[in-house]
Design a protein around this motif. Structure first.
Motif, PDB file in Angstrom:
ATOM      1  N   THR A   1     -12.425  26.168  -3.306  1.00  0.00           N
ATOM      2  CA  THR A   1     -13.368  24.893  -3.543  1.00  0.00           C
ATOM      3  C   THR A   1     -12.514  23.758  -4.322  1.00  0.00           C
ATOM      4  OG1 THR A   1     -15.311  25.681  -2.965  1.00  0.00           O
ATOM      5  CG2 THR A   1     -15.726  23.614  -3.866  1.00  0.00           C
ATOM      6  N   SER A   2     -11.649  24.732  -6.014  1.00  0.00           N
ATOM      7  CA  SER A   2     -11.130  23.385  -6.664  1.00  0.00           C
ATOM      8  C   SER A   2     -10.554  23.123  -5.749  1.00  0.00           C
ATOM      9  CB  SER A   2     -11.055  24.554  -7.772  1.00  0.00           C
ATOM     10  OG  SER A   2     -10.411  23.520  -8.655  1.00  0.00           O
ATOM     11  N   ALA A   3      -9.633  23.824  -5.596  1.00  0.00           N
ATOM     12  CA  ALA A   3      -8.104  23.566  -4.952  1.00  0.00           C
ATOM     13  C   ALA A   3      -8.253  21.909  -3.669  1.00  0.00           C
ATOM     14  CB  ALA A   3      -7.536  24.350  -4.203  1.00  0.00           C
ATOM     15  N   VAL A   4      -9.685  22.061  -2.736  1.00  0.00           N
ATOM     16  CA  VAL A   4     -10.225  20.965  -2.188  1.00  0.00           C
ATOM     17  C   VAL A   4     -10.753  20.344  -3.508  1.00  0.00           C
ATOM     18  CG1 VAL A   4     -11.794  20.369  -0.599  1.00  0.00           C
ATOM     19  CG2 VAL A   4     -10.654  22.294  -0.353  1.00  0.00           C
ATOM     20  N   SER A   5     -11.344  20.618  -3.851  1.00  0.00           N
ATOM     21  CA  SER A   5     -11.878  19.514  -4.518  1.00  0.00           C
ATOM     22  C   SER A   5     -10.840  18.456  -5.117  1.00  0.00           C
ATOM     23  CB  SER A   5     -12.618  19.443  -5.782  1.00  0.00           C
ATOM     24  OG  SER A   5     -13.558  18.489  -6.184  1.00  0.00           O
ATOM     25  N   GLN A   6      -9.337  19.015  -5.825  1.00  0.00           N
ATOM     26  CA  GLN A   6      -8.604  18.580  -6.455  1.00  0.00           C
ATOM     27  C   GLN A   6      -7.590  17.475  -5.033  1.00  0.00           C
ATOM     28  OE1 GLN A   6      -6.394  20.778  -8.405  1.00  0.00           O
ATOM     29  NE2 GLN A   6      -7.854  21.951  -9.775  1.00  0.00           N
ATOM     30  N   GLN A   7      -7.853  18.281  -4.084  1.00  0.00           N
ATOM     31  CA  GLN A   7      -7.138  17.184  -3.634  1.00  0.00           C
ATOM     32  C   GLN A   7      -7.688  16.362  -2.736  1.00  0.00           C
ATOM     33  OE1 GLN A   7      -3.005  17.494  -2.099  1.00  0.00           O
ATOM     34  NE2 GLN A   7      -4.191  19.609  -4.161  1.00  0.00           N
ATOM     35  N   ILE A   8      -8.853  16.091  -2.485  1.00  0.00           N
ATOM     36  CA  ILE A   8      -9.746  14.574  -2.330  1.00  0.00           C
ATOM     37  C   ILE A   8      -9.961  13.913  -3.747  1.00  0.00           C
ATOM     38  CG2 ILE A   8     -12.003  13.946  -2.129  1.00  0.00           C
ATOM     39  CD1 ILE A   8     -10.540  15.739   0.307  1.00  0.00           C
ATOM     40  N   ALA A   9      -9.299  14.502  -5.176  1.00  0.00           N
ATOM     41  CA  ALA A   9      -9.672  13.723  -6.349  1.00  0.00           C
ATOM     42  C   ALA A   9      -8.329  12.599  -6.118  1.00  0.00           C
ATOM     43  CB  ALA A   9     -10.027  14.289  -7.196  1.00  0.00           C
ATOM     44  N   LYS A  10      -7.070  13.481  -5.462  1.00  0.00           N
ATOM     45  CA  LYS A  10      -6.239  12.721  -5.558  1.00  0.00           C
ATOM     46  C   LYS A  10      -5.987  11.793  -4.703  1.00  0.00           C
ATOM     47  CE  LYS A  10      -3.326  16.934  -7.961  1.00  0.00           C
ATOM     48  NZ  LYS A  10      -2.455  17.550  -7.730  1.00  0.00           N
ATOM     49  N   LEU A  11      -6.850  11.833  -3.714  1.00  0.00           N
ATOM     50  CA  LEU A  11      -6.610  11.117  -2.182  1.00  0.00           C
ATOM     51  C   LEU A  11      -7.052   9.595  -3.186  1.00  0.00           C
ATOM     52  CD1 LEU A  11      -5.909   9.693   0.441  1.00  0.00           C
ATOM     53  CD2 LEU A  11      -7.820  11.951   1.485  1.00  0.00           C
TER      54      LEU A  11
ATOM     55  N   HIS B   1      -5.766  15.592   5.980  1.00  0.00           N
ATOM     56  CA  HIS B   1      -6.059  16.576   6.905  1.00  0.00           C
ATOM     57  C   HIS B   1      -6.945  17.457   5.723  1.00  0.00           C
ATOM     58  CE1 HIS B   1      -5.645  20.267   9.145  1.00  0.00           C
ATOM     59  NE2 HIS B   1      -5.532  20.826   7.507  1.00  0.00           N
ATOM     60  N   VAL B   2      -7.475  17.418   4.194  1.00  0.00           N
ATOM     61  CA  VAL B   2      -7.688  18.259   3.433  1.00  0.00           C
ATOM     62  C   VAL B   2      -9.466  17.492   4.218  1.00  0.00           C
ATOM     63  CG1 VAL B   2      -9.171  19.089   0.991  1.00  0.00           C
ATOM     64  CG2 VAL B   2      -6.642  19.433   2.080  1.00  0.00           C
ATOM     65  N   LEU B   3      -9.348  16.289   3.664  1.00  0.00           N
ATOM     66  CA  LEU B   3     -10.304  15.609   3.812  1.00  0.00           C
ATOM     67  C   LEU B   3     -10.989  15.194   5.127  1.00  0.00           C
ATOM     68  CD1 LEU B   3     -11.674  13.197   3.158  1.00  0.00           C
ATOM     69  CD2 LEU B   3     -10.628  11.077   3.855  1.00  0.00           C
ATOM     70  N   ARG B   4      -9.886  15.273   6.000  1.00  0.00           N
ATOM     71  CA  ARG B   4     -10.440  15.363   7.818  1.00  0.00           C
ATOM     72  C   ARG B   4     -12.237  17.207   7.676  1.00  0.00           C
ATOM     73  NH1 ARG B   4      -6.634  17.116  12.976  1.00  0.00           N
ATOM     74  NH2 ARG B   4      -7.074  18.986  11.763  1.00  0.00           N
ATOM     75  N   GLU B   5     -11.394  17.877   7.179  1.00  0.00           N
ATOM     76  CA  GLU B   5     -11.988  19.345   6.969  1.00  0.00           C
ATOM     77  C   GLU B   5     -13.344  19.060   6.150  1.00  0.00           C
ATOM     78  OE1 GLU B   5     -12.289  23.422   9.316  1.00  0.00           O
ATOM     79  OE2 GLU B   5     -10.301  21.689   9.079  1.00  0.00           O
TER      80      GLU B   5
ATOM     81  N   MET C   1       0.574  -1.134   0.017  1.00  0.00           N
ATOM     82  CA  MET C   1       0.044   0.051  -0.100  1.00  0.00           C
ATOM     83  C   MET C   1       1.195   1.411   0.100  1.00  0.00           C
ATOM     84  SD  MET C   1      -3.036   0.793   2.396  1.00  0.00           S
ATOM     85  CE  MET C   1      -4.303   2.006   2.184  1.00  0.00           C
ATOM     86  N   ALA C   2       0.694   2.245  -0.330  1.00  0.00           N
ATOM     87  CA  ALA C   2       0.947   3.441  -0.952  1.00  0.00           C
ATOM     88  C   ALA C   2       0.940   4.269   0.142  1.00  0.00           C
ATOM     89  CB  ALA C   2       0.981   4.286  -1.841  1.00  0.00           C
ATOM     90  N   ILE C   3       2.136   5.238   0.827  1.00  0.00           N
ATOM     91  CA  ILE C   3       1.708   6.174   1.598  1.00  0.00           C
ATOM     92  C   ILE C   3       1.318   7.073   1.064  1.00  0.00           C
ATOM     93  CG2 ILE C   3       2.217   7.258   3.295  1.00  0.00           C
ATOM     94  CD1 ILE C   3       5.811   5.682   3.178  1.00  0.00           C
ATOM     95  N   LEU C   4       0.035   7.554   2.344  1.00  0.00           N
ATOM     96  CA  LEU C   4      -0.702   8.123   1.530  1.00  0.00           C
ATOM     97  C   LEU C   4      -0.344  10.292   2.248  1.00  0.00           C
ATOM     98  CD1 LEU C   4      -4.013   6.917   2.598  1.00  0.00           C
ATOM     99  CD2 LEU C   4      -2.919   7.023   0.666  1.00  0.00           C
ATOM    100  N   ASP C   5      -1.084  10.582   2.099  1.00  0.00           N
ATOM    101  CA  ASP C   5      -0.488  12.568   1.554  1.00  0.00           C
ATOM    102  C   ASP C   5      -0.674  12.681   2.695  1.00  0.00           C
ATOM    103  OD1 ASP C   5      -0.171  15.422   1.642  1.00  0.00           O
ATOM    104  OD2 ASP C   5       0.949  15.370  -0.457  1.00  0.00           O
TER     105      ASP C   5
END
Length: 78
Positions: free
Chosen positions: A32-42, A10-14, A1-5
């Motif tokens: 909002t776009s930046a949050v969405s992009q971070q979640i999509a990468k996760l 932290h963004v997901l928790r928020e 399993m890969a190490i998660l960022d």
């Protein structure tokens, strides 16, 4: 399993704490776009959908927020 960022976690928790992508973005001083992009990468890293997205924002997908093994157990119990 890969190490998660950790930043993405932290963004997901928020998002979970505030209940929406927009509210999480405001709390983190992000767009909002930046949050969405971070979640999509996760989501891509984990291989699972974590956030429900709809025209007026999005929030944690509670049915998928649990680890796969627990979700399987929930289905077996029903």
């Amino acid at each position: 399993m890969a190490i998660l960022d950790l930043h993405r976690l932290h963004v997901l928790r928020e998002v979970g704490r505030t209940g929406s992508l927009t509210s999480a973005a405001a709390a983190l001083s992000f767009t909002t776009s930046a949050v969405s992009q971070q979640i999509a990468k996760l989501e891509q890293e984990m291989g699972v959908l974590l956030v429900e997205r709809h025209p007026r924002g999005g929030g944690i997908d509670r049915s998928r927020a649990r680890p796969p093994a627990l979700r399987r157990r929930d289905r077996q119990d029903s």
